[in-house]
Design a protein around this motif. Structure first.
Motif, PDB file in Angstrom:
ATOM      1  N   SER A   1      47.238  39.221  32.768  1.00 23.67           N
ATOM      2  CA  SER A   1      47.864  38.218  33.631  1.00 23.67           C
ATOM      3  C   SER A   1      49.153  37.736  32.981  1.00 23.67           C
ATOM      4  O   SER A   1      49.167  37.373  31.794  1.00 23.67           O
ATOM      5  CB  SER A   1      46.923  37.035  33.830  1.00 23.67           C
ATOM      6  OG  SER A   1      45.693  37.441  34.398  1.00 23.67           O
ATOM      7  N   ALA A   2      50.240  37.713  33.744  1.00 17.18           N
ATOM      8  CA  ALA A   2      51.539  37.375  33.169  1.00 17.18           C
ATOM      9  C   ALA A   2      51.613  35.927  32.709  1.00 17.18           C
ATOM     10  O   ALA A   2      52.454  35.579  31.871  1.00 17.18           O
ATOM     11  CB  ALA A   2      52.647  37.669  34.181  1.00 17.18           C
TER      12      ALA A   2
ATOM     13  N   GLY B   1      43.266  42.539  39.759  1.00 10.34           N
ATOM     14  CA  GLY B   1      43.121  41.377  40.630  1.00 10.34           C
ATOM     15  C   GLY B   1      41.720  40.859  40.830  1.00 10.34           C
ATOM     16  O   GLY B   1      41.509  39.974  41.658  1.00 10.34           O
ATOM     17  N   LEU B   2      40.743  41.352  40.071  1.00 15.87           N
ATOM     18  CA  LEU B   2      39.360  40.941  40.306  1.00 15.87           C
ATOM     19  C   LEU B   2      39.174  39.441  40.081  1.00 15.87           C
ATOM     20  O   LEU B   2      38.457  38.764  40.832  1.00 15.87           O
ATOM     21  CB  LEU B   2      38.413  41.727  39.407  1.00 15.87           C
ATOM     22  CG  LEU B   2      38.397  43.246  39.563  1.00 15.87           C
ATOM     23  CD1 LEU B   2      37.332  43.855  38.658  1.00 15.87           C
ATOM     24  CD2 LEU B   2      38.157  43.651  41.013  1.00 15.87           C
ATOM     25  N   GLY B   3      39.808  38.911  39.035  1.00 15.74           N
ATOM     26  CA  GLY B   3      39.662  37.491  38.755  1.00 15.74           C
ATOM     27  C   GLY B   3      40.230  36.614  39.840  1.00 15.74           C
ATOM     28  O   GLY B   3      39.710  35.525  40.121  1.00 15.74           O
TER      29      GLY B   3
ATOM     30  N   PRO C   1      42.471  29.419  33.743  1.00 19.17           N
ATOM     31  CA  PRO C   1      43.798  28.910  34.119  1.00 19.17           C
ATOM     32  C   PRO C   1      44.698  29.955  34.744  1.00 19.17           C
ATOM     33  O   PRO C   1      45.540  29.629  35.594  1.00 19.17           O
ATOM     34  CB  PRO C   1      44.367  28.421  32.778  1.00 19.17           C
ATOM     35  CG  PRO C   1      43.609  29.185  31.729  1.00 19.17           C
ATOM     36  CD  PRO C   1      42.232  29.360  32.293  1.00 19.17           C
ATOM     37  N   GLU C   2      44.541  31.223  34.339  1.00 21.95           N
ATOM     38  CA  GLU C   2      45.415  32.273  34.877  1.00 21.95           C
ATOM     39  C   GLU C   2      45.205  32.472  36.376  1.00 21.95           C
ATOM     40  O   GLU C   2      46.135  32.865  37.097  1.00 21.95           O
ATOM     41  CB  GLU C   2      45.167  33.600  34.151  1.00 21.95           C
ATOM     42  CG  GLU C   2      45.504  33.580  32.679  1.00 21.95           C
ATOM     43  CD  GLU C   2      44.369  33.056  31.804  1.00 21.95           C
ATOM     44  OE1 GLU C   2      44.545  32.967  30.588  1.00 21.95           O
ATOM     45  OE2 GLU C   2      43.282  32.736  32.357  1.00 21.95           O
ATOM     46  N   GLN C   3      43.996  32.233  36.856  1.00 21.88           N
ATOM     47  CA  GLN C   3      43.667  32.491  38.251  1.00 21.88           C
ATOM     48  C   GLN C   3      43.703  31.232  39.125  1.00 21.88           C
ATOM     49  O   GLN C   3      43.540  31.319  40.340  1.00 21.88           O
ATOM     50  CB  GLN C   3      42.262  33.112  38.357  1.00 21.88           C
ATOM     51  CG  GLN C   3      42.174  34.537  37.849  1.00 21.88           C
ATOM     52  CD  GLN C   3      42.093  34.631  36.345  1.00 21.88           C
ATOM     53  OE1 GLN C   3      41.417  33.835  35.702  1.00 21.88           O
ATOM     54  NE2 GLN C   3      42.773  35.601  35.765  1.00 21.88           N
TER      55      GLN C   3
ATOM     56  N   ASN D   1      41.244  39.547  34.014  1.00 22.13           N
ATOM     57  CA  ASN D   1      42.674  39.310  33.818  1.00 22.13           C
ATOM     58  C   ASN D   1      43.546  40.549  33.921  1.00 22.13           C
ATOM     59  O   ASN D   1      44.702  40.519  33.497  1.00 22.13           O
ATOM     60  CB  ASN D   1      42.892  38.632  32.464  1.00 22.13           C
ATOM     61  CG  ASN D   1      42.630  37.145  32.538  1.00 22.13           C
ATOM     62  OD1 ASN D   1      43.429  36.400  33.084  1.00 22.13           O
ATOM     63  ND2 ASN D   1      41.489  36.721  31.997  1.00 22.13           N
ATOM     64  N   LEU D   2      43.038  41.633  34.475  1.00 24.42           N
ATOM     65  CA  LEU D   2      43.914  42.782  34.728  1.00 24.42           C
ATOM     66  C   LEU D   2      44.845  42.433  35.879  1.00 24.42           C
ATOM     67  O   LEU D   2      44.417  42.171  37.000  1.00 24.42           O
ATOM     68  CB  LEU D   2      43.076  44.019  35.042  1.00 24.42           C
ATOM     69  CG  LEU D   2      42.463  44.673  33.803  1.00 24.42           C
ATOM     70  CD1 LEU D   2      41.345  45.633  34.191  1.00 24.42           C
ATOM     71  CD2 LEU D   2      43.528  45.389  32.988  1.00 24.42           C
TER      72      LEU D   2
END
Length: 476
Positions: A50-51, A214-216, A375-377, A332-333
């Motif tokens: 994740s960027a 994008g699973l998360g 937090p990334e998602q 996080n892919l």
């Protein structure tokens, strides 16, 4: 006067396909929101974190990547952190099926299948089995001798369960402008069964490994937003009867909305990870502690007697910390950024996509919920092009095998993000649940059932319109 927001303006563009070009918004170019990856579009395009991930958390991602890639070996072994494979299995690593975190493929002629496998089950045979399904504590009844999945490999000294053979029949389809597209219709059979015959009512379902990106983000779509799209009785009369699957979550110890897998038969990423470790590699984890011997059934006595690779402290083969790192990695892919969003052909194709009705199932966007641990998602506007619901896709794609609340003709709407990078990442363009389609157009032409009207509109398009439509889909 109505207040027009960016979302409502875009809805007009997408739903009614106005004649002026709406163009792509900046958020549309970031299908994963702030987590979108802008790394080069090469064979590693699906393997980036994740960027918006902090530097501190990137170490966990990299360690999870290493576990995802590592080859497991049979027990006992001197490599104690990597033993426990099988005894019956389909692959030696997660990466073997999801090569470069991308899409699997059917085997070439004479090749053993690795990233395509066969699910097995039988109809419930008694009240206890029917009650199990009714309580959603199981999604299918295992075939008595071979379990829920055919394992085509085994450790030394044991026989694999059998081999899967795939054959194809050509089905020509004529489009309105005279172009002919030849589809390939697969048929499957199992040969070399080493543990006796299959139950006479055995149902087979081929499944190719889906891409991991994008699973998360999909996991963080609020359940209420997905359920609001469900219309199983088609009460609005639009011909689309999306239905939610409900499945047992080992992670949460209760029935939950199914989101993952070709029939939405898995609730969470942790559930999916435990299921894959158990069925594909024959490895136990805290969510599947009985899987140290994989799917060995009572009739497979040599399999049951084989050594296991349990961690001495946790009594499972994949310790909790290792398991959690793989889940973190899978969550996080990152989804790659869109390409060519402002190209005129892509913008024309977007309007054609909407006008054909594709967006009724391939819903363009959602906003994810909030979770301090993820937090990334959290709070991301995402563009996956799926509703995560089950739809009747017609007899041509039917596998005849129920799973949870899904019947033998229903499949979950596949996300479209990243589909245009399939060949770059995976080295092929095989699509659908069994990889039968060679490219997006063939995949569309297999659509029937609820998607029949949309497919017919595509078949009536001119060559230029079809090219524009494909340009849009491949830009996602």
């Amino acid at each position: 006067m109505a207040l027009w927001t960016r979302s409502s303006i875009r809805a007009v563009c997408v739903v009614i396909a106005v004649t002026i070009a709406c163009g792509a918004y900046a958020s549309d170019r970031r299908p994963g929101g702030a987590a979108t990856s802008f790394k080069p579009n090469n064979s590693s395009a699906f393997s980036h974190p994740s960027a918006n991930m902090s530097f501190e958390r990137q170490l966990d991602f990299k360690v999870g990547d290493g576990i995802f890639r590592k080859l497991w070996v049979s027990a006992p072994s001197s490599t104690k952190s990597s033993d426990g494979l099988g005894p019956l299995y389909n692959a030696r690593s997660c990466q073997s099926c999801h090569l470069k975190d991308g899409r699997g493929r059917p085997p070439a002629a004479g090749e053993e299948a690795v990233s395509l496998f066969l699910r097995l089950s039988i109809p419930p045979q008694d009240k206890a089995q029917r009650d199990l399904l009714d309580r959603l504590q199981g999604s299918a009844i295992p075939e008595p001798t071979y379990g829920l999945q055919l394992q085509t490999f085994s450790v030394q000294g044991l026989h694999a369960e059998g081999r899967m053979e795939v054959r194809y029949e050509d089905l020509p389809v004529r489009l309105a402008d005279g172009e002919e597209v030849v589809l390939r219709k697969p048929s499957y059979r199992i040969t070399g069964l080493n543990y006796g015959p299959l139950h006479p009512q055995t149902m087979l379902s081929p499944r190719v490994a889906p891409p991991m990106i994008g699973l998360g983000l999909l996991e963080m779509i609020p359940e209420a937003d997905i359920m609001a799209l469900a219309d199983p009785e088609d009460l609005n009369g639009d011909g689309i009867a999306g239905k939610a699957n409900a499945v047992w979550s080992a992670e949460h110890n209760r029935p939950m909305l199914g989101r993952f897998g070709w029939k939405a038969g898995i609730a969470t990423i942790a559930d999916q990870t435990a299921s894959a470790f158990a069925a594909d590699l024959g490895l136990s984890s805290y969510l599947a502690p009985a899987a140290s011997r994989g799917e060995c059934t009572p009739t497979q006595t040599a399999c049951l007697a084989a050594p296991v690779g349990d961690d001495p402290a946790e009594k499972v083969e994949v310790p909790r910390r290792m398991f959690d790192l793989v889940v973190f990695y899978a969550r996080n892919l990152a989804v790659p950024a869109r390409r060519d969003a402002d190209h005129p052909a892509v913008q024309r194709g977007e309007r054609l996509f909407a006008d054909a009705g594709c967006g009724h199932c391939h819903r363009p966007s959602f906003v994810t919920g909030q979770d301090a641990a993820k937090p990334e998602q959290s709070g991301q506007e995402i563009w996956p092009y799926t509703d995560l619901l089950l739809h009747d896709m017609g007899e041509g794609l039917a596998d005849g095998r129920p799973e949870g609340l899904a019947n033998g003709r229903q499949w979950r709407t596949a996300p479209l993000w990243g589909v245009g990078l399939t060949e770059i990442v995976s080295g092929h363009d095989f699509l659908l649940h069994d990889g039968r389609a060679r490219g997006v157009l063939e995949a569309i032409l297999w659509h029937d059932g609820e998607a029949e009207p949309a497919k017919r509109k595509v078949m009536q398009m001119s060559r230029q319109e079809r090219d524009d439509l494909l340009a849009f889909i491949n830009s996602l």
